[in-house]
Design an enzyme around this catalytic site. Structure first.
Site, PDB file in Angstrom:
ATOM      1  N   TYR A 107       0.863  -1.198   0.000  1.00 15.17           N
ATOM      2  CA  TYR A 107       0.000   0.000   0.000  1.00 15.17           C
ATOM      3  C   TYR A 107       0.890   1.235   0.000  1.00 15.17           C
ATOM      4  O   TYR A 107       1.907   1.287   0.703  1.00 15.17           O
ATOM      5  CB  TYR A 107      -0.901   0.028   1.237  1.00 15.17           C
ATOM      6  CG  TYR A 107      -1.635   1.350   1.398  1.00 15.17           C
ATOM      7  CD1 TYR A 107      -2.889   1.538   0.831  1.00 15.17           C
ATOM      8  CD2 TYR A 107      -1.052   2.419   2.081  1.00 15.17           C
ATOM      9  CE1 TYR A 107      -3.552   2.755   0.947  1.00 15.17           C
ATOM     10  CE2 TYR A 107      -1.701   3.640   2.197  1.00 15.17           C
ATOM     11  CZ  TYR A 107      -2.957   3.798   1.626  1.00 15.17           C
ATOM     12  OH  TYR A 107      -3.590   5.004   1.734  1.00 15.17           O
ATOM     13  N   GLU A 194      -3.930   7.462  -3.574  1.00 15.34           N
ATOM     14  CA  GLU A 194      -3.396   6.213  -3.037  1.00 15.34           C
ATOM     15  C   GLU A 194      -3.322   5.140  -4.114  1.00 15.34           C
ATOM     16  O   GLU A 194      -4.097   5.148  -5.075  1.00 15.34           O
ATOM     17  CB  GLU A 194      -4.210   5.717  -1.844  1.00 15.34           C
ATOM     18  CG  GLU A 194      -5.598   5.247  -2.138  1.00 15.34           C
ATOM     19  CD  GLU A 194      -6.299   4.681  -0.899  1.00 15.34           C
ATOM     20  OE1 GLU A 194      -5.893   5.014   0.237  1.00 15.34           O
ATOM     21  OE2 GLU A 194      -7.259   3.910  -1.067  1.00 15.34           O
TER      22      GLU A 194
END
Length: 383
Positions: A107, A194
């Site tokens: 991530y 993101e």
């Protein structure tokens, strides 16, 4: 304003972030043609702005063109629902993307941290799940660095993230990805960018497989391009009308409509309604002027919600005179003739005269926020 996955990935690619090949389709035949062109197994991914698409059946692996046809047929036009979004969203387009062979998922995200007046960049070796879940279950797995928005991400900060995430072997490629991510956020007035997951493929390549991007509405006047990328179908009708009228509005699940002039005052109004056992139906800030045209537009938006059982006005008359506001409210209500009970709290310049005008028009006027909230809750509960 949120961007779709395919839009966010296109933006990242322009800044040197490697992404897997993919194209958008609005029909099954378009999806089949893209799958045929890619010539490898593909993922059919619903382009809706809700989390948990995979669990809701909106992401499917397709080993060949015929599987792509079947999956696109099953996803396009389907109503996707889950616990996060029980109302669901109808899928109007899909992303047909190269199905990368994944060795490891990570991530990487960047957002604005107002507390430190910086950009906070977060990385984790636990990719593929929501970062909120990682923060809750295993907070030490998240590596954070604070980036000066004037300087952008520095190489040493990218290296710190890379080693913390176990990506030392890919430090050069990761540095390019991390710096590109931050640059996208800064250049486009985004509040969040993101990549989840950022993956290492079985061919040992670093690729962004999924992306999310949220633009700060306050910066949209600088980002003229963004209007072309807005998807009206992803907006509540009431929120679209409010945006076009220049009103700050967020629809909520309660039954007490709120019309307030000032964002802070609107938050305080909602808190006070909840304190007295009520549930606000919306956040609504008509701005400092509370002009007649905005009052009318705001009231129409509030009353379009069938759940609204009462409406509470909370107007502070600073530059705007309270008696002018009161006359505007009376005029608008006289034209609209709503059957929902109203409570008006009016304070500030000429507030006493404004309250007399409201009372003469048989409108319930309150002197304090607590009194107005209590009455609004009682009226809603009585219906």
């Amino acid at each position: 304003m949120k961007l779709h996955e395919y839009q966010a990935k296109e933006m990242l690619a322009k800044y040197g972030v490697p992404v897997n090949e993919g194209h958008v389709a609005e029909t099954v035949e378009e999806a089949v043609e893209i799958a045929r062109r890619i010539g490898k197994p593909v993922m059919i991914k619903a382009q809706v702005m809700m989390g948990g698409r995979g669990k809701a059946g909106g992401v499917k692996y397709s080993k060949d063109v015929e599987a792509a046809r079947e999956n696109a047929s099953n996803i396009l036009g389907k109503l996707l629902q889950n616990e996060q979004n029980p109302k669901g969203e109808v899928v109007k387009r899909v992303l047909v993307a190269d199905a990368a062979d994944i060795a490891k998922e990570y991530y990487l995200g960047a957002t604005v941290d107002r507390g430190s007046k910086s950009i906070i960049v977060m990385g984790s070796a636990e990719g593929g799940v929501e970062i909120e879940q990682v923060a809750r279950d295993n907070p030490e797995a998240i590596i954070k660095v604070h980036v000066d928005p004037l300087l952008g991400m520095q190489d040493y900060q990218a290296r710190e993230l890379a080693f913390g995430m176990g990506l030392g072997e890919h430090i050069r490629d990761f540095t390019r990805v991390a710096k590109g991510l931050v640059r996208v956020l800064i250049d486009h007035d985004a509040s969040l960018v993101e990549i989840n997951p950022l993956v290492i493929t079985t061919e040992n390549k670093l690729i962004a497989l999924d992306a999310k991007m949220v633009l700060d509405d306050n910066g949209l006047f600088r980002q003229k391009w963004a209007e072309e990328m807005r998807d009206p179908a992803e907006e509540e009708e009431s929120e679209r009308e409010a945006r076009e009228a220049g009103i700050s509005f967020v629809k909520l699940d309660g039954n007490i409509g709120c019309m307030v002039n000032g964002a802070g005052l609107a938050m305080a109004t909602m808190d006070t309604i909840k304190e007295y056992g009520g549930e606000p139906a919306n956040f609504l800030d008509i701005g400092g002027g509370a002009r007649e045209d905005k009052v009318e537009a705001a009231l129409r938006i509030i009353l379009s919600d069938p759940n609204v059982k009462s409406v509470m006005f909370n107007i502070f008359g600073g530059i705007t005179r309270g008696d002018d506001v009161a006359r505007g409210i009376v005029k608008v209500l006289g034209q609209m003739k709503p059957d929902v009970p109203m409570v008006v709290r009016l304070v500030g310049t000429n507030a006493e005269e404004g309250r007399r005008i409201l009372e003469d028009a048989n409108l319930m006027a309150a002197k304090t926020l607590d009194e107005a909230a209590q009455k609004a809750v009682e009226l809603a509960n009585a219906r």
